[in-house]
Design a protein around this motif. Structure first.
Motif, PDB file in Angstrom:
ATOM      1  N   TYR A 114       0.859  -1.189   0.000  1.00  0.00           N
ATOM      2  CA  TYR A 114       0.000   0.000   0.000  1.00  0.00           C
ATOM      3  C   TYR A 114       0.896   1.240   0.000  1.00  0.00           C
ATOM      4  O   TYR A 114       1.862   1.317   0.752  1.00  0.00           O
ATOM      5  CB  TYR A 114      -0.907   0.019   1.237  1.00  0.00           C
ATOM      6  CG  TYR A 114      -1.955  -1.071   1.235  1.00  0.00           C
ATOM      7  CD1 TYR A 114      -3.183  -0.872   0.619  1.00  0.00           C
ATOM      8  CD2 TYR A 114      -1.701  -2.298   1.837  1.00  0.00           C
ATOM      9  CE1 TYR A 114      -4.149  -1.875   0.601  1.00  0.00           C
ATOM     10  CE2 TYR A 114      -2.653  -3.305   1.826  1.00  0.00           C
ATOM     11  CZ  TYR A 114      -3.875  -3.094   1.209  1.00  0.00           C
ATOM     12  OH  TYR A 114      -4.814  -4.095   1.187  1.00  0.00           O
ATOM     13  N   THR A 115       0.559   2.206  -0.831  1.00  0.00           N
ATOM     14  CA  THR A 115       1.375   3.421  -0.902  1.00  0.00           C
ATOM     15  C   THR A 115       0.688   4.636  -0.286  1.00  0.00           C
ATOM     16  O   THR A 115       1.295   5.702  -0.202  1.00  0.00           O
ATOM     17  CB  THR A 115       1.744   3.747  -2.363  1.00  0.00           C
ATOM     18  OG1 THR A 115       0.545   3.905  -3.129  1.00  0.00           O
ATOM     19  CG2 THR A 115       2.597   2.640  -2.964  1.00  0.00           C
ATOM     20  N   ALA A 116      -0.577   4.487   0.117  1.00  0.00           N
ATOM     21  CA  ALA A 116      -1.288   5.596   0.769  1.00  0.00           C
ATOM     22  C   ALA A 116      -2.041   5.076   1.978  1.00  0.00           C
ATOM     23  O   ALA A 116      -2.695   4.028   1.918  1.00  0.00           O
ATOM     24  CB  ALA A 116      -2.247   6.268  -0.199  1.00  0.00           C
ATOM     25  N   LEU A 117      -1.924   5.811   3.081  1.00  0.00           N
ATOM     26  CA  LEU A 117      -2.743   5.584   4.269  1.00  0.00           C
ATOM     27  C   LEU A 117      -3.700   6.756   4.372  1.00  0.00           C
ATOM     28  O   LEU A 117      -3.274   7.911   4.267  1.00  0.00           O
ATOM     29  CB  LEU A 117      -1.867   5.513   5.514  1.00  0.00           C
ATOM     30  CG  LEU A 117      -2.613   5.533   6.860  1.00  0.00           C
ATOM     31  CD1 LEU A 117      -3.375   4.232   7.072  1.00  0.00           C
ATOM     32  CD2 LEU A 117      -1.634   5.773   8.015  1.00  0.00           C
ATOM     33  N   GLN A 150       1.151  14.115   3.897  1.00  0.00           N
ATOM     34  CA  GLN A 150       2.542  14.162   4.327  1.00  0.00           C
ATOM     35  C   GLN A 150       3.190  12.812   4.057  1.00  0.00           C
ATOM     36  O   GLN A 150       2.501  11.790   3.962  1.00  0.00           O
ATOM     37  CB  GLN A 150       2.639  14.501   5.821  1.00  0.00           C
ATOM     38  CG  GLN A 150       2.047  13.445   6.745  1.00  0.00           C
ATOM     39  CD  GLN A 150       1.961  13.908   8.181  1.00  0.00           C
ATOM     40  OE1 GLN A 150       1.203  14.830   8.506  1.00  0.00           O
ATOM     41  NE2 GLN A 150       2.746  13.285   9.048  1.00  0.00           N
ATOM     42  N   PRO A 151       4.522  12.780   3.907  1.00  0.00           N
ATOM     43  CA  PRO A 151       5.193  11.504   3.690  1.00  0.00           C
ATOM     44  C   PRO A 151       4.948  10.572   4.866  1.00  0.00           C
ATOM     45  O   PRO A 151       4.900  11.005   6.023  1.00  0.00           O
ATOM     46  CB  PRO A 151       6.674  11.899   3.590  1.00  0.00           C
ATOM     47  CG  PRO A 151       6.667  13.343   3.227  1.00  0.00           C
ATOM     48  CD  PRO A 151       5.462  13.930   3.892  1.00  0.00           C
ATOM     49  N   PHE A 152       4.787   9.298   4.555  1.00  0.00           N
ATOM     50  CA  PHE A 152       4.590   8.305   5.612  1.00  0.00           C
ATOM     51  C   PHE A 152       5.067   6.952   5.099  1.00  0.00           C
ATOM     52  O   PHE A 152       4.618   6.501   4.046  1.00  0.00           O
ATOM     53  CB  PHE A 152       3.115   8.214   6.010  1.00  0.00           C
ATOM     54  CG  PHE A 152       2.854   7.219   7.116  1.00  0.00           C
ATOM     55  CD1 PHE A 152       3.168   7.529   8.430  1.00  0.00           C
ATOM     56  CD2 PHE A 152       2.323   5.966   6.841  1.00  0.00           C
ATOM     57  CE1 PHE A 152       2.956   6.613   9.451  1.00  0.00           C
ATOM     58  CE2 PHE A 152       2.099   5.051   7.848  1.00  0.00           C
ATOM     59  CZ  PHE A 152       2.410   5.371   9.165  1.00  0.00           C
ATOM     60  N   GLY A 153       5.970   6.320   5.847  1.00  0.00           N
ATOM     61  CA  GLY A 153       6.507   5.050   5.400  1.00  0.00           C
ATOM     62  C   GLY A 153       7.151   5.210   4.036  1.00  0.00           C
ATOM     63  O   GLY A 153       7.921   6.136   3.793  1.00  0.00           O
ATOM     64  N   LEU A 154       6.789   4.311   3.116  1.00  0.00           N
ATOM     65  CA  LEU A 154       7.279   4.409   1.742  1.00  0.00           C
ATOM     66  C   LEU A 154       6.283   5.132   0.848  1.00  0.00           C
ATOM     67  O   LEU A 154       6.419   5.122  -0.375  1.00  0.00           O
ATOM     68  CB  LEU A 154       7.555   3.012   1.178  1.00  0.00           C
ATOM     69  CG  LEU A 154       8.703   2.251   1.848  1.00  0.00           C
ATOM     70  CD1 LEU A 154       8.879   0.894   1.223  1.00  0.00           C
ATOM     71  CD2 LEU A 154      10.000   3.038   1.768  1.00  0.00           C
ATOM     72  N   GLY A 155       5.268   5.759   1.454  1.00  0.00           N
ATOM     73  CA  GLY A 155       4.259   6.437   0.651  1.00  0.00           C
ATOM     74  C   GLY A 155       3.796   7.720   1.302  1.00  0.00           C
ATOM     75  O   GLY A 155       4.600   8.554   1.711  1.00  0.00           O
TER      76      GLY A 155
END
Length: 423
Positions: A114-117, A150-155
C-alpha cells in the motif's frame, strides 16, 4: 450522489490525492468519521482507480471492542476488501496507542504494497489538535493545524476530510465509542468541556481557530522559502552560514532542523540552551536524549543517533570514514536500529519484491561465507545485509533530505575467519 459525496469527489480529484496511488489503506476505527470515509472511497474506488484495504486496531478498552472487530471483519468480507487487525497491549495512554497504530499501519504498507494511508480527520479535529498543542506549551510551528498530506513510510498519509464538518459525515452504520463522551483524556476534555465553553463566549470560536492556523501556515511558508533560498538545511548545518543570519532567523532554522526528528521533544529552555551552545565559540558534544547526541565542531553542528545495537566482529561508524571498504547504509531518521544475525522467516524487499533471505541468497548467488553476515533493521524492517546488499527501503531512505547514514563492514577478525574458510 449526495451533496457530501459530490464535495468529496471534487476535493480528492482537484487535489490529485490518489493520482499516484493504486493501493490505499484506510484506518478504520468503526466510528462515524472513518466509516463515512470508507463508504465514500468504496463508492468511488473505480473512478479513482484504487483498491482498498482496511486496518483496524482493537484497543481492548471496552466490552464492545471484540464485537466491533468482528463487524469490521464482516464488512471487509462482504465488500471483498482485505482487513488487517492488531490488538493493542500494555498500559494504555493516548501517546502509546497512537504510536502503536501508526507503526502497525506502516508495517502493513511495507509488507503488502500500500502506498497511501488515509485517516478520517475533519475540521473539528484541527481545532482540538491546535488547542491540545497550545495547552501543552508547544511552539508556534505546531499551531499550523493538520497537514492534508505528508510523507509516511514508503508512501503518503492523506487526510481527505479536513474540509468537512462533523455534521457532514453521514455513515448510516457505525459504532459509538462511549468513552469519547468522557473526560478521562485531554482530547476528550477539550472536545466535551473546553470547546463548548469557549463557543458560548464566541459562537465563531472554532472558525477563529481555523483562521489563525491558516495565517500561521502562510507565515511559515514565507520562512520556509527563505530557509530554502539559503540552502542551509542539511544533515550537518554549516556554522558560518547559520551565524551569518539574524538571531530571529537562526531560531527558525534550528526549529526547522528539529522538525526532521519528530520523536525528539525538547522544551523551550533546552532549545534556547542549544542556540547558546551554537552561538558561543567552543566546540561541543553532549547527549540530547537516550537516542541522540548533539555535536558542534569548528565548522558544523548536527544530531547524531547513538547506535542502539552493536555486534562483535562488526565495525559500525556514524561518520564517513572515506574508506571504500565500508558499506554505506541509508536509514530513516526515526525508528529503533537493530543489528543481528539472520533468523528463519527474515525477508528483504529487493527490486520491488519481498523475498525470503534463503531464496534471495540462492537467486543472487550470494557466497556461502556471506550468508551469515549481520542484518540491519529499523523497526523490525530489513534495510541491509552487511557486505551483501541494501534493500529497497534503504535506497528510498537515501533520497530523504534528512536521514541516518551508517558505514559498516566486517572487522579484521571476521574477515580473517572468512579467509580461513576460503582457503
Amino acid at each position: 450522489m449526495t451533496p457530501a459525496e459530490k464535495k468529496f469527489l471534487k476535493i480528492v480529484t482537484e487535489e490529485h490525492y490518489f493520482d499516484q496511488h493504486h493501493k490505499v489503506l484506510i484506518a478504520l476505527s468503526g466510528g462515524q468519521d472513518s466509516m463515512t470515509l470508507f463508504n465514500w472511497l468504496y463508492v468511488f474506488r473505480e473512478t479513482l482507480g484504487i483498491t482498498l484495504g482496511i486496518a483496524h486496531i482493537n484497543h481492548g478498552l471496552r466490552a464492545e471492542s471484540t464485537k466491533e472487530e468482528r463487524a469490521i471483519r464482516k464488512l471487509g468480507n462482504d465488500k471483498q476488501v482485505p482487513v488487517y487487525v492488531d490488538k493493542f497491549t500494555g498500559e494504555f495512554t493516548e501517546k502509546k496507542a497512537r504510536e502503536f497504530r501508526y507503526h502497525f499501519f506502516e508495517k502493513i504498507m511495507s509488507t503488502d504494497g500500500y502506498t497511501a494511508l488515509v485517516t478520517a480527520h475533519h475540521r473539528g479535529d484541527i481545532v482540538e489538535t491546535v488547542l491540545m498543542r497550545q495547552i501543552s506549551g508547544r511552539g508556534l510551528r505546531s499551531l499550523q493545524g493538520i497537514e492534508p498530506r505528508q510523507p509516511f513510510g514508503l508512501g503518503e498519509l492523506i487526510r481527505p476530510l479536513l474540509r468537512f464538518e462533523k455534521k457532514e459525515l453521514d455513515a448510516p452504520v457505525f459504532f459509538e465509542d462511549a468513552t469519547n463522551k468522557g473526560t478521562d483524556y485531554l482530547r476528550n476534555r477539550i472536545r466535551n468541556q473546553l470547546i463548548p465553553g469557549l463557543t458560548q463566549e464566541n459562537p465563531q470560536f472554532s472558525e477563529a481557530i481555523l483562521s489563525m492556523t491558516d495565517e500561521i501556515r502562510m507565515s511559515f511558508s514565507i520562512i520556509h522559502d527563505k530557509i530554502d533560498e539559503l540552502d542551509i538545511l542539511k544533515d550537518k548545518i554549516s556554522l558560518s552560514k547559520f551565524l551569518a543570519q539574524t538571531e530571529a532567523l537562526q531560531h527558525f532554522i534550528l526549529q526547522e532542523y528539529f522538525t526532521q526528528y519528530p520523536s525528539i521533544q525538547i522544551n523551550k529552555k533546552q532549545f534556547q540552551l542549544l542556540l547558546h551552545i551554537i552561538r558561543r565559540p567552543q566546540q561541543y558534544k553532549g547527549e540530547l536524549n537516550k537516542s541522540f547526541e548533539f555535536i558542534k565542531t569548528k565548522t558544523v553542528f548536527y544530531l547524531r543517533p547513538k547506535l542502539q545495537a552493536q555486534l562483535e566482529n562488526l565495525l559500525v561508524l556514524s561518520e564517513n570514514p572515506k574508506d571504500s571498504s565500508f558499506m554505506e547504509v541509508a536509514l530513516p531518521i526515526e525508528g529503533e536500529i537493530e543489528i543481528r544475525k539472520r533468523r528463519p522467516g527474515d525477508v528483504i524487499l529487493i527490486n520491488g519484491h519481498h523475498k525470503k533471505l534463503r531464496k534471495f541468497f540462492i537467486e543472487y548467488q550470494v557466497p556461502l561465507e556471506k550468508r551469515e553476515m549481520p542484518l540491519i533493521f529499523v523497526d523490525k524492517m530489513l534495510y541491509a545485509i552487511v557486505d551483501v546488499a541494501c534493500s529497497d527501503l534503504s535506497k528510498a531512505a537515501k533520497n530523504d533530505k534528512i536521514k541516518r547514514i551508517l558505514w559498516v563492514k566486517p572487522s579484521v577478525r571476521e574477515e580473517t575467519h572468512h579467509a580461513r574458510k576460503k582457503s
